[in-house]
Design a protein around this motif. Structure first.
Motif, PDB file in Angstrom:
ATOM      1  N   LEU A 198       0.638  -0.955  -0.164  1.00 33.46           N
ATOM      2  CA  LEU A 198      -0.465   0.358   0.240  1.00 33.46           C
ATOM      3  C   LEU A 198       0.343   1.629  -0.523  1.00 33.46           C
ATOM      4  O   LEU A 198       0.584   2.076  -0.747  1.00 33.46           O
ATOM      5  N   LYS A 199       1.940   0.975   0.550  1.00 34.58           N
ATOM      6  CA  LYS A 199       3.088   2.245   1.209  1.00 34.58           C
ATOM      7  C   LYS A 199       2.975   2.230  -0.989  1.00 34.58           C
ATOM      8  O   LYS A 199       3.873   3.862  -0.615  1.00 34.58           O
ATOM      9  N   TYR A 200       3.779   1.376  -1.275  1.00 34.24           N
ATOM     10  CA  TYR A 200       4.570   1.588  -2.871  1.00 34.24           C
ATOM     11  C   TYR A 200       3.230   2.756  -3.656  1.00 34.24           C
ATOM     12  O   TYR A 200       3.935   2.990  -4.154  1.00 34.24           O
ATOM     13  N   LEU A 201       1.961   1.301  -3.441  1.00 33.39           N
ATOM     14  CA  LEU A 201       1.072   2.486  -4.564  1.00 33.39           C
ATOM     15  C   LEU A 201       0.822   3.345  -4.279  1.00 33.39           C
ATOM     16  O   LEU A 201       0.646   4.951  -5.214  1.00 33.39           O
ATOM     17  N   THR A 202       0.627   3.685  -3.223  1.00 37.42           N
ATOM     18  CA  THR A 202       0.452   5.565  -2.125  1.00 37.42           C
ATOM     19  C   THR A 202       2.186   6.432  -3.079  1.00 37.42           C
ATOM     20  O   THR A 202       1.202   7.492  -3.414  1.00 37.42           O
ATOM     21  N   LYS A 203       3.257   6.021  -3.047  1.00 35.91           N
ATOM     22  CA  LYS A 203       4.242   6.730  -3.831  1.00 35.91           C
ATOM     23  C   LYS A 203       3.898   6.590  -4.781  1.00 35.91           C
ATOM     24  O   LYS A 203       4.258   7.680  -5.251  1.00 35.91           O
ATOM     25  N   LYS A 204       3.505   5.574  -5.509  1.00 38.51           N
ATOM     26  CA  LYS A 204       3.932   5.540  -6.780  1.00 38.51           C
ATOM     27  C   LYS A 204       2.357   6.512  -7.227  1.00 38.51           C
ATOM     28  O   LYS A 204       2.778   7.744  -8.413  1.00 38.51           O
ATOM     29  N   PHE A 205       1.397   6.487  -6.720  1.00 40.44           N
ATOM     30  CA  PHE A 205       0.393   7.900  -7.185  1.00 40.44           C
ATOM     31  C   PHE A 205       0.946   9.270  -7.153  1.00 40.44           C
ATOM     32  O   PHE A 205       0.676   9.756  -7.381  1.00 40.44           O
ATOM     33  N   LEU A 206       1.381   9.445  -5.714  1.00 39.16           N
ATOM     34  CA  LEU A 206       1.541  10.824  -5.597  1.00 39.16           C
ATOM     35  C   LEU A 206       2.901  11.625  -6.611  1.00 39.16           C
ATOM     36  O   LEU A 206       2.913  12.300  -6.967  1.00 39.16           O
ATOM     37  N   LYS A 207       3.562  10.250  -7.179  1.00 40.74           N
ATOM     38  CA  LYS A 207       4.708  11.225  -7.909  1.00 40.74           C
ATOM     39  C   LYS A 207       4.015  11.076  -9.046  1.00 40.74           C
ATOM     40  O   LYS A 207       4.426  12.143  -9.606  1.00 40.74           O
ATOM     41  N   LYS A 208       3.026  10.638  -9.705  1.00 46.26           N
ATOM     42  CA  LYS A 208       2.637  10.560 -10.811  1.00 46.26           C
ATOM     43  C   LYS A 208       1.389  12.192 -11.014  1.00 46.26           C
ATOM     44  O   LYS A 208       1.242  12.951 -11.669  1.00 46.26           O
ATOM     45  N   GLN A 209       1.078  12.291  -9.520  1.00 46.44           N
ATOM     46  CA  GLN A 209       0.495  13.391  -9.476  1.00 46.44           C
ATOM     47  C   GLN A 209       1.648  14.872  -9.127  1.00 46.44           C
ATOM     48  O   GLN A 209       1.292  15.924  -9.060  1.00 46.44           O
ATOM     49  N   LEU A 210       2.427  14.374  -9.317  1.00 44.89           N
ATOM     50  CA  LEU A 210       3.438  15.869  -8.706  1.00 44.89           C
ATOM     51  C   LEU A 210       3.715  16.136  -7.346  1.00 44.89           C
ATOM     52  O   LEU A 210       4.175  16.930  -7.440  1.00 44.89           O
ATOM     53  N   LEU A 211       3.156  15.105  -5.984  1.00 42.46           N
ATOM     54  CA  LEU A 211       2.974  15.995  -5.094  1.00 42.46           C
ATOM     55  C   LEU A 211       4.237  15.211  -4.651  1.00 42.46           C
ATOM     56  O   LEU A 211       3.862  15.268  -3.204  1.00 42.46           O
ATOM     57  N   ARG A 212       5.467  13.793  -5.023  1.00 46.12           N
ATOM     58  CA  ARG A 212       6.109  13.024  -4.042  1.00 46.12           C
ATOM     59  C   ARG A 212       6.857  14.306  -3.535  1.00 46.12           C
ATOM     60  O   ARG A 212       7.657  13.775  -2.494  1.00 46.12           O
ATOM     61  N   ASP A 213       7.341  15.415  -4.076  1.00 48.52           N
ATOM     62  CA  ASP A 213       8.190  16.384  -3.536  1.00 48.52           C
ATOM     63  C   ASP A 213       7.548  17.083  -1.813  1.00 48.52           C
ATOM     64  O   ASP A 213       8.471  17.387  -1.355  1.00 48.52           O
TER      65      ASP A 213
END
Length: 143
Positions: free
Chosen positions: A101-116
Motif C-alpha cells: 500500500l505504501k508503494y502504491l501510495t508513493k506511486k500515485f503521489l509521483k504521478k500527481q507530482l506531489l511526491r516532493d
C-alpha cells in the motif's frame, strides 16, 4: 540362537522399511490455514483539507492497480476498498502487505507530482498517514 538372531534382524529390517516408507509419504494436512482478514487505513486528511489531493482519484487508482493473483483490476471479494471522508480503508481476505500500500501510495503521489511535498508515514501497525514535509523548520534554520 540362530532363530533368535534371524528374528531380530527381520525385526530391524521391518522397522527400517516402515520408517523409510513413512518419510517418503507426504505430510498429512492438519487443516489449511485460513488467512486472517487484514485491515489497513490510509489517512489523507492533511492534503485533502488543503485541496491539493483528490481522494476519489486515489481510490480509483488503488482499485485499478492492486494486484490479486498477478492480475490488476480484478479485486473480487478478496480485497475491498472503502472511502470514509478523508480516509481510505482496505480490507483484504488474502495475504496482503502493508508495504504494498505504501508503494502504491508513493506511486500515485509521483504521478500527481506531489511526491516532493507529501510523505507517507506509518501512523500505527495497520495504518499510514499522508503528511507534508516540514519546510518551515528548514526556512527558519536558514535565516
Amino acid at each position: 540362537s540362530l532363530s533368535l538372531s534371524l528374528s531380530l534382524s527381520l525385526c530391524v529390517c521391518v522397522c527400517l522399511f516402515v520408517c523409510a516408507s513413512r518419510s517418503l509419504q507426504p505430510a498429512a494436512k492438519k487443516g489449511s490455514k485460513a488467512v486472517k482478514a487484514s485491515k489497513y487505513t490510509i489517512d489523507c486528511t492533511e492534503p485533502v483539507e488543503d485541496d491539493i489531493f483528490d481522494i476519489a482519484s486515489f481510490e480509483k487508482f488503488l482499485h485499478d492497480r492492486i494486484k490479486v493473483n498477478g492480475k490488476t483490476g480484478v479485486l473480487g471479494d478478496s480485497v475491498t476498498i472503502v472511502r470514509e471522508g478523508s480516509q481510505i480503508n482496505i480490507t483484504a481476505k488474502i495475504k496482503f502487505s502493508k508495504r504494498y500500500l505504501k508503494y502504491l501510495t508513493k506511486k500515485f503521489l509521483k504521478k500527481q507530482l506531489l511526491r516532493d511535498y507529501i510523505r507517507v508515514v506509518a501512523n500505527s501497525h495497520s495504518s499510514y498517514k499522508l503528511r507534508f514535509f516540514n519546510f518551515h523548520n528548514e526556512e527558519e534554520e536558514a535565516e
